[in-house]
Every structure is written in C-alpha cells, then in structure tokens.
Design a protein around this motif. Structure first.
Motif, mmCIF file in Angstrom:
data_model
loop_
_atom_site.group_PDB
_atom_site.id
_atom_site.type_symbol
_atom_site.label_atom_id
_atom_site.label_comp_id
_atom_site.label_asym_id
_atom_site.label_seq_id
_atom_site.Cartn_x
_atom_site.Cartn_y
_atom_site.Cartn_z
ATOM 1 N N ARG A 191 99.196 -19.441 17.024
ATOM 2 C CA ARG A 191 98.746 -18.053 17.000
ATOM 3 C C ARG A 191 98.574 -17.544 15.572
ATOM 4 N N GLU A 192 99.459 -17.936 14.678
ATOM 5 C CA GLU A 192 99.322 -17.557 13.269
ATOM 6 C C GLU A 192 98.043 -18.137 12.674
ATOM 7 N N ALA A 193 97.756 -19.392 13.008
ATOM 8 C CA ALA A 193 96.545 -20.037 12.486
ATOM 9 C C ALA A 193 95.290 -19.348 13.027
ATOM 10 N N PHE A 194 95.302 -19.037 14.330
ATOM 11 C CA PHE A 194 94.151 -18.338 14.914
ATOM 12 C C PHE A 194 93.972 -16.963 14.278
ATOM 13 N N ALA A 195 95.073 -16.247 14.074
ATOM 14 C CA ALA A 195 94.990 -14.907 13.477
ATOM 15 C C ALA A 195 94.379 -14.970 12.080
ATOM 16 N N ALA A 196 94.746 -15.987 11.304
ATOM 17 C CA ALA A 196 94.201 -16.130 9.953
ATOM 18 C C ALA A 196 92.698 -16.419 10.011
ATOM 19 N N SER A 197 92.282 -17.294 10.934
ATOM 20 C CA SER A 197 90.858 -17.635 11.055
ATOM 21 C C SER A 197 90.049 -16.435 11.547
ATOM 22 N N ILE A 198 90.604 -15.690 12.502
ATOM 23 C CA ILE A 198 89.916 -14.505 13.021
ATOM 24 C C ILE A 198 89.770 -13.447 11.929
ATOM 25 N N THR A 199 90.807 -13.284 11.125
ATOM 26 C CA THR A 199 90.728 -12.344 10.004
ATOM 27 C C THR A 199 89.595 -12.714 9.069
ATOM 28 N N ASP A 200 89.462 -14.016 8.773
ATOM 29 C CA ASP A 200 88.386 -14.474 7.885
ATOM 30 C C ASP A 200 87.013 -14.158 8.468
ATOM 31 N N ILE A 201 86.879 -14.298 9.784
ATOM 32 C CA ILE A 201 85.595 -14.012 10.438
ATOM 33 C C ILE A 201 85.274 -12.521 10.384
ATOM 34 N N LEU A 202 86.298 -11.694 10.636
ATOM 35 C CA LEU A 202 86.082 -10.254 10.796
ATOM 36 C C LEU A 202 86.076 -9.470 9.486
ATOM 37 N N ALA A 203 86.763 -9.973 8.472
ATOM 38 C CA ALA A 203 86.929 -9.198 7.234
ATOM 39 C C ALA A 203 85.607 -8.686 6.647
ATOM 40 N N PRO A 204 84.538 -9.495 6.626
ATOM 41 C CA PRO A 204 83.285 -8.975 6.045
ATOM 42 C C PRO A 204 82.665 -7.835 6.839
ATOM 43 N N THR A 205 83.064 -7.662 8.104
ATOM 44 C CA THR A 205 82.454 -6.615 8.937
ATOM 45 C C THR A 205 83.251 -5.311 8.927
ATOM 46 N N ALA A 206 84.456 -5.327 8.411
ATOM 47 C CA ALA A 206 85.323 -4.141 8.457
ATOM 48 C C ALA A 206 84.907 -3.155 7.373
ATOM 49 N N LYS A 207 84.093 -2.183 7.756
ATOM 50 C CA LYS A 207 83.561 -1.208 6.798
ATOM 51 C C LYS A 207 83.620 0.184 7.411
ATOM 52 N N PRO A 208 84.483 1.063 6.901
ATOM 53 C CA PRO A 208 84.556 2.429 7.436
ATOM 54 C C PRO A 208 83.213 3.141 7.319
ATOM 55 N N LEU A 209 83.007 4.095 8.210
ATOM 56 C CA LEU A 209 81.795 4.917 8.150
ATOM 57 C C LEU A 209 81.947 5.919 7.011
ATOM 58 N N GLU A 210 81.125 5.780 5.998
ATOM 59 C CA GLU A 210 81.167 6.685 4.850
ATOM 60 C C GLU A 210 80.095 7.751 5.055
ATOM 61 N N ALA A 211 80.510 8.922 5.440
ATOM 62 C CA ALA A 211 79.556 9.993 5.711
ATOM 63 C C ALA A 211 80.025 11.289 5.065
ATOM 64 N N GLY A 212 79.122 11.964 4.418
ATOM 65 C CA GLY A 212 79.442 13.260 3.837
ATOM 66 C C GLY A 212 79.999 13.205 2.434
ATOM 67 N N ASN A 213 79.990 12.025 1.820
ATOM 68 C CA ASN A 213 80.544 11.900 0.461
ATOM 69 C C ASN A 213 79.492 12.025 -0.630
#
Length: 309
Positions: free
Chosen positions: A78-100
C-alpha cells in the motif's frame, strides 16, 4: 486545519480504501513473495476500484520492478502504491486561481458538467471559499433548462452573500451570461461563476448553447472565459472518462472538480482521469457542506485511498 481535512478526506474515501486495504491484506496475509499470481490479483483489485486497466497495469509493473520475487507485507504494498499514485497525480494538483489578477476583473469561470454531477452545488461552495478569501463574487444561473438549478443557485447566493443574475426557466443562457458579465464588470466584481445546462440526451443542443455562451462573452472580452471547469460525479466510475471526452469536444476544458468521493467505492477513477487527460484537478468533494470541497492534494488523496496516515 490541514490534519482535520486529511481525516475528513480519508473518511470520505473509506468505501474505496476499505476495498483496497482489505483486498491487499487478503492477498498478503503476513508476508508473501511477490510473484506473478500476486501481481495479477493486485491488478484485478485496482481495476475494481476503477483505476482503469492501464493505470492498474502501470502500478503493478512499478511494484514488480522494485519488489518482484521478494517477501513483502500488505502495508509495504500500500505504501508503494501510494507513492506511485502521488507521482501520477502531483502534476494535476492545481488550485483554481481566480480573482487574483486585477487585469481579469471579473475573472470568469464557466462551470460545465452533466446534470446531477453536483455542478450547481459546487459553484455555491466555490463562491463560499472565494468570499472567505475576501473576494467579491457574482453568480449566473445559466442552467436555464432546470428551474430547480436556478432556485438552488439563488439559495447559495443568499447563503454566501453573492448576488445572483437569473431569469425564468427557458431563458436564453447566452444572453443571460452576457448580462451577468456586464453587471459584474460594472460592479468591479472579482469573480463571475457561470452555471450551465448539462443535458447530454441531445448533444447538439448542448454544444450549440455552450458555444454561444463562449462566443457572446468574447464579444465583451476576447480572453473570457478565463477558466472552463468541469464538475464530475465520482460515483459514475469509468463513465466519467466518457463524460470528459464528450465535453472536451464541446469546449476547451481547463480543469476538473471531482465530487461525491464519499458516495462511491470507485474513487480510483480520479487516477484514471489524470492518466488519460492530464487536466488540472482543482478540488475534490467528500460531503454536502461548503467545507467538504477543498483544493486537491495528490499525496493526501493517494494515502487516504490506500488507508494510510
């Protein structure tokens, strides 16, 4: 606050994580050699959580690369899967920047998605968060196909202190968006959130309507809408991929919000979405309250999905 949200997220992912955790522990009772049979069982398990065949194969291949024929425990897997999933998802994690950006006033966010995905509610929750950041917000009830959506957005507007531009059911959505933009610009509003219809039984009508909204907005400001955010209901599993594909044919989606992760054992679909489309994931939702929609964090999601602290 961050720890409380992680625990809330973890609780929201419980239906999926319990399936994965119980499944992994069932395959690896104590320690077991990671052989071909174990890898096949793990791949099947990941597919049942709607990660998709390609993603499941990628995760098990990465695990095999470092651990094949070695003794491993369920927690190590499970630790290994979590690390691999993090690597896949990290480039997509971008908050919505609105109104700045003061040159984008109002910052226009067009919100799309099929009816029932939580689109209108998500707009209300985003408005709540933006108001909490001190930004002024205006809402446009552009899903004129459903009277309930118009009323729902009015209620959210009253709740969060945001004016709502609305007309009667059946009104022209593009004309309404045009008026809302003019009002927001005249008022100096920071962010304009525009709801839209999401019926897919007649794709041509939907395409024409969305195209017209974008076209009339660009008559006032050729850079609008600044964001086109699609809201997805995680409970539909792999069907979410088809929905994204359909809407990408209609408009240029700039990011995703994934809702109702707490209502499904198929929350792994978010990983399949990231692998397939690579679109930014702005936020995820795990409940009904405004506080249950938060910016997406790859590591928190991956560890919560695998039942890890």
């Amino acid at each position: 606050m961050a720890l409380r949200w992680f625990q809330r997220l973890k609780q929201g992912l419980a239906k999926t994580s319990s399936r994965l955790t119980d499944g992994v522990q069932g395959i690896f009772t104590g320690r077991r050699r990671l052989d071909e049979e174990a890898l096949e069982d793990l791949e099947d398990l990941l597919i049942t959580a709607d990660l998709g065949p390609a993603t499941a194969a990628k995760l098990t291949a990465e695990l095999a690369r470092t651990r094949f024929e070695k003794e491993v425990s369920g927690e190590e897997v499970r630790e290994a899967f979590a690390a691999s999933i993090t690597d896949i998802l990290a480039p997509t994690a971008k908050p919505l920047e609105a109104g700045n950006d003061p040159t984008k006033r109002p910052h226009v966010v067009l919100v799309v998605g099929v009816n029932g995905s939580g689109k209108t509610t998500t707009i209300g929750k985003l408005a709540h968060q933006l108001r909490g950041q001190g930004k002024s917000v205006m809402l446009c009830a552009g899903d004129t196909f459903r009277a309930a959506a118009i009323e729902q957005l009015r209620i959210w507007g009253e709740r969060v202190g945001a004016p709502v531009v609305a007309r009667d059911s059946g009104a022209d959505a593009a004309g309404l968006a045009f008026d809302a933009y003019k009002q927001a610009r005249e008022a100096g509003t920071d962010v304009l959130l525009i709801d839209t219809a999401g019926r897919l039984h007649n794709k041509k009508d939907l395409m024409d309507e969305l195209s017209k909204i974008v076209r009339v907005l660009r008559k006032l400001d050729e850079t609008t809408p600044h964001d086109i955010v699609m809201v997805l209901d995680a409970t539909v599993g792999q069907n979410a991929l088809q929905q994204v594909q359909v809407f990408r044919e209609l408009v240029s989606i700039t990011g995703l919000v994934v809702t109702k992760l707490d209502g499904t054992a198929k929350a792994g679909v978010l990983i399949a979405l990231a692998e397939t489309f690579g679109l930014p994931v702005h936020a995820v939702g795990v409940g009904e309250t405004a506080e249950d929609l938060r910016p997406f964090k790859a590591e928190d999601y991956a560890r919560g999905l695998m039942g890890l602290e």
